[in-house]
Design a protein around this motif. Structure first.
Motif, mmCIF file in Angstrom:
data_model
loop_
_atom_site.group_PDB
_atom_site.id
_atom_site.type_symbol
_atom_site.label_atom_id
_atom_site.label_comp_id
_atom_site.label_asym_id
_atom_site.label_seq_id
_atom_site.Cartn_x
_atom_site.Cartn_y
_atom_site.Cartn_z
ATOM 1 N N GLY A 1 0.815 -1.213 0.000
ATOM 2 C CA GLY A 1 0.000 0.000 0.000
ATOM 3 C C GLY A 1 0.850 1.266 0.000
ATOM 4 O O GLY A 1 2.088 1.207 0.065
ATOM 5 N N SER B 1 0.737 0.502 -4.678
ATOM 6 C CA SER B 1 -0.119 1.690 -4.741
ATOM 7 C C SER B 1 0.753 2.899 -5.047
ATOM 8 O O SER B 1 1.980 2.808 -5.011
ATOM 9 N N THR C 1 -2.348 10.066 -4.424
ATOM 10 C CA THR C 1 -3.667 9.997 -5.088
ATOM 11 C C THR C 1 -4.514 11.222 -4.724
ATOM 12 O O THR C 1 -5.137 11.838 -5.593
ATOM 13 N N PHE D 1 -4.781 -0.488 -8.691
ATOM 14 C CA PHE D 1 -5.808 0.555 -8.847
ATOM 15 C C PHE D 1 -6.079 0.919 -10.302
ATOM 16 O O PHE D 1 -7.199 1.203 -10.694
ATOM 17 N N ARG E 1 -11.348 4.062 -5.129
ATOM 18 C CA ARG E 1 -10.383 4.351 -4.067
ATOM 19 C C ARG E 1 -10.062 3.091 -3.262
ATOM 20 O O ARG E 1 -10.935 2.277 -2.974
ATOM 21 N N GLY E 2 -8.798 2.952 -2.939
ATOM 22 C CA GLY E 2 -8.348 1.768 -2.195
ATOM 23 C C GLY E 2 -8.268 0.528 -3.068
ATOM 24 O O GLY E 2 -8.072 -0.590 -2.572
ATOM 25 N N GLY E 3 -8.371 0.707 -4.398
ATOM 26 C CA GLY E 3 -8.524 -0.436 -5.305
ATOM 27 C C GLY E 3 -7.273 -1.260 -5.578
ATOM 28 O O GLY E 3 -7.365 -2.283 -6.268
ATOM 29 N N ASP F 1 -5.711 -3.182 -3.516
ATOM 30 C CA ASP F 1 -5.925 -4.512 -2.919
ATOM 31 C C ASP F 1 -6.664 -5.386 -3.927
ATOM 32 O O ASP F 1 -6.366 -6.571 -4.092
ATOM 33 N N ALA G 1 -3.025 8.723 2.134
ATOM 34 C CA ALA G 1 -4.071 8.509 1.138
ATOM 35 C C ALA G 1 -3.419 8.005 -0.114
ATOM 36 O O ALA G 1 -2.259 8.264 -0.352
HETATM 37 N N1 LIG Z 1 -3.753 4.934 -4.602
HETATM 38 C C1 LIG Z 1 -5.144 4.514 -4.612
HETATM 39 C C2 LIG Z 1 -5.286 3.022 -4.550
HETATM 40 C C3 LIG Z 1 -4.957 2.344 -3.256
HETATM 41 O O1 LIG Z 1 -5.384 1.219 -3.053
HETATM 42 O O2 LIG Z 1 -4.166 2.965 -2.363
HETATM 43 P P1 LIG Z 1 -3.753 2.337 -0.883
HETATM 44 O O3 LIG Z 1 -3.311 0.902 -1.098
HETATM 45 O O4 LIG Z 1 -2.636 3.194 -0.392
HETATM 46 O O5 LIG Z 1 -4.989 2.387 0.008
HETATM 47 C C4 LIG Z 1 -5.932 5.229 -3.518
HETATM 48 O O6 LIG Z 1 -5.341 5.979 -2.737
HETATM 49 O O7 LIG Z 1 -7.135 5.092 -3.467
#
Ligand SMILES: N[C@@H](CC(=O)OP(=O)(O)O)C(=O)O
Ligand SMILES: Nc1ncnc2c1ncn2[C@@H]1O[C@H](COP(=O)(O)OP(=O)(O)O)[C@@H](O)[C@H]1O
Length: 482
Positions: free
Chosen positions: A14, A46, A52, A200, A214-216, A218, A482
């Motif tokens: 991440g 990420s 992001t 992502f 977001r968070g994609g 994973d 983030a």
């Molecule tokens: N960089 C993207 C995707 C992601 O998954 O980020 P992280 O693994 O840092 O939550 C985001 O911030 O949404």
């Protein structure tokens, strides 16, 4: 079904695990522990922490016509990436990578100028802008791995992760992804390379850049794990694993040693940021174990997510909180003794593709919750034609997850006694055997979670929770990212 390739391990790092040169160096050391065991890692990264959000801010500024503001953010990001690469790489690797970073930022600046000139930001251009974070981090990490003898090789995730065209939250086309991974990534692994891909980011069938939401990252990791039928998927983050609650809310949070796919999916969906809600699906389909591990404390065992978790004496495994929710109260006397009303209401949500999280009904009213305001105006307009509608924003959902909540007599009484000082707006229990949820004011979240945690994790089952760590201190405090 394909045959498992147990030697392949997908390792997703991440934003905090690649936030600076030191973190990327730690990441390389962790990957080496896998190659030394004879495993073949595929690495997913990420964007560097906070990048992001900054790219989204640049896109928003450009969309408002603020060209200088957008370019200033881009310039700061350019410096951060160049400085990190300079610290991370030897002369040879830095000299090779510097023009690549420069070209990426030149094209980002052109894109931002274009957005500012038309003064309009579409979901499609937003995805393009935001994709630069992972495009850059994956190139840097691949170069670092090459220099450190890990045979790192960059593979642009957009060539293998194919989605529909729902910009901002695109849906993966899993058959296509499997085909592409087998054609593009498997030969790299077979040649002894360590492919490094951005999480992502993806592309639609026309080759236009999309993102998984977001968070994609994973989710990317899990899609690659599923597509290659890997032996394991590892999610490397900044905490020791899935904890009994967000450790930022209470330092008493304990690591959960093992959790079921089903429990982890509920937790992720209902707010535990540590895992993207869709991560579990590809793993479940191919029964691939998922590990959540700490890149700042690699010796820790982390959390293992598997099909069936061992029995747990405690009623709950985890408490999650999902913020920024809105309750919609729908009241109509037309509902009294009539059928088809619910269908009419849900048809409206369906038509405008608005997802509902929680529902509670009485004879003449329905209350439901949504987590996004996209499409909400259209929903409210249509609902107002058949009922009185009231919006109640700034709410949060508290979700308690455990393996057999219904089997524990008197559990609701204990939960609501623990939060008796908090105003509970809606309750949902019974729909799922493993989840009990209720809605409160956003401002009450921390207080409610701490009270519940104190009540239910005072004597945790040592077979399931890492009780020994109760007194141990985290290696480093978690930082905002983030
Ligand atoms: N960089 C993207 C995707 C992601 O998954 O980020 P992280 O693994 O840092 O939550 C985001 O911030 O949404
Ligand atoms: N139940 C939970 N267990 C562990 N972490 C949690 C939980 N709920 C929320 N979190 C938060 O999730 C964060 C990790 O997710 P995220 O910031 O997306 O990491 P990454 O950048 O590695 O993807 C942790 O720092 C923690 O504050």
């Amino acid at each position: 079904m394909s045959t498992p390739r147990n030697h392949i391990v997908v390792m997703k790092f991440g934003g905090t695990s690649v936030e600076d040169a030191k973190a990327i160096d730690r990441t390389a050391a962790i990957v080496r522990t896998r190659t030394e065991k004879g495993l073949s890692p595929v690495v997913v990264v990420s964007a560097m922490a906070k990048v992001t959000d900054q790219l989204l801010a640049a896109a928003a500024a450009a969309g408002k016509g603020d060209k200088m503001g957008a370019l200033a953010i881009s310039a700061r990001l350019r410096n951060r990436h160049i400085d990190t690469a300079a610290e991370l790489l030897d002369n040879e690797h830095f000299t090779a990578l510097q023009p690549v970073i420069g070209n990426e930022f030149d094209s980002l600046d052109d894109l931002l100028r274009g957005i500012a000139a038309v003064g309009e930001l579409t979901p499609r251009t937003t995805d393009n802008v935001v994709s630069y974070g992972e495009r850059l981090s994956s190139r840097m990490v691949a170069a670092a791995f090459d220099q450190r003898g890990l045979n790192g090789i960059h593979h642009d995730a957009r060539e293998s992760i194919i989605t529909d065209s729902a910009f901002g939250k695109a849906k993966p086309l899993t058959d296509k992804i499997e085909e592409k991974l087998v054609a593009n990534v498997l030969p790299l692994i077979d040649a002894g390379k360590t492919p490094v891909m951005g999480g992502f980011i993806a592309s639609n069938e026309q080759g236009i850049t999309t993102t998984l939401g977001r968070g994609g990252s994973d989710y990317t990791g899990a899609l690659i794990g599923g597509g290659l039928h890997a032996g394991a998927i590892e999610i490397w983050t900044d905490v020791n694993g899935i904890m009994t609650t967000d450790p930022r809310i209470t330092s008493d949070a304990l690591r959960v040693k093992t959790i079921s796919f089903e429990e982890a999916a509920e937790l992720a969906y209902f707010g535990a940021k540590v895992l993207h809600p869709a991560t579990i699906l590809p793993a479940v389909q191919k029964n691939i174990p998922v590990w959540v591990l700490n890149s700042r404390n690699a010796a820790n065992e982390g959390t293992k997510i598997i099909a069936a978790a061992p029995p747990c004496k405690s009623p709950f495994k985890c408490i999650a909180a999902k913020r920024k929710l809105t309750i919609i109260d729908i009241v109509s006397s037309g509902m009294l003794m009539s059928h088809g009303y619910m269908k009419a209401v849900f048809d409206i949500f369906d038509r405008h593709k608005v997802v509902v999280d929680m529902v509670s009904t009485s004879e003449v009213s329905i209350s439901l919750t949504v987590d996004s305001t996209i499409g909400l105006d259209a929903v409210i307009e249509d609902l107002s034609a058949i009922a009185d509608v009231k919006l109640d924003p700034n709410k949060a959902l508290i979700c308690l997850v455990g393996e057999d909540i219904r089997g524990h007599a008197g559990i609701s009484g204990q939960v609501f006694t623990a939060v008796s000082h908090v105003n509970v707006r809606m309750i949902s229990q019974g729909a799922s055997e493993i989840n009990m949820s209720f809605m409160i004011e956003e401002s009450d979240v921390e207080e409610a979670v701490r009270s519940l945690h104190k009540k239910f994790f005072a004597n945790p089952d040592p077979d399931v929770f890492d009780v020994e760590a109760r007194t141990a201190v985290q290696t480093e405090p978690a930082t905002a990212k983030a």
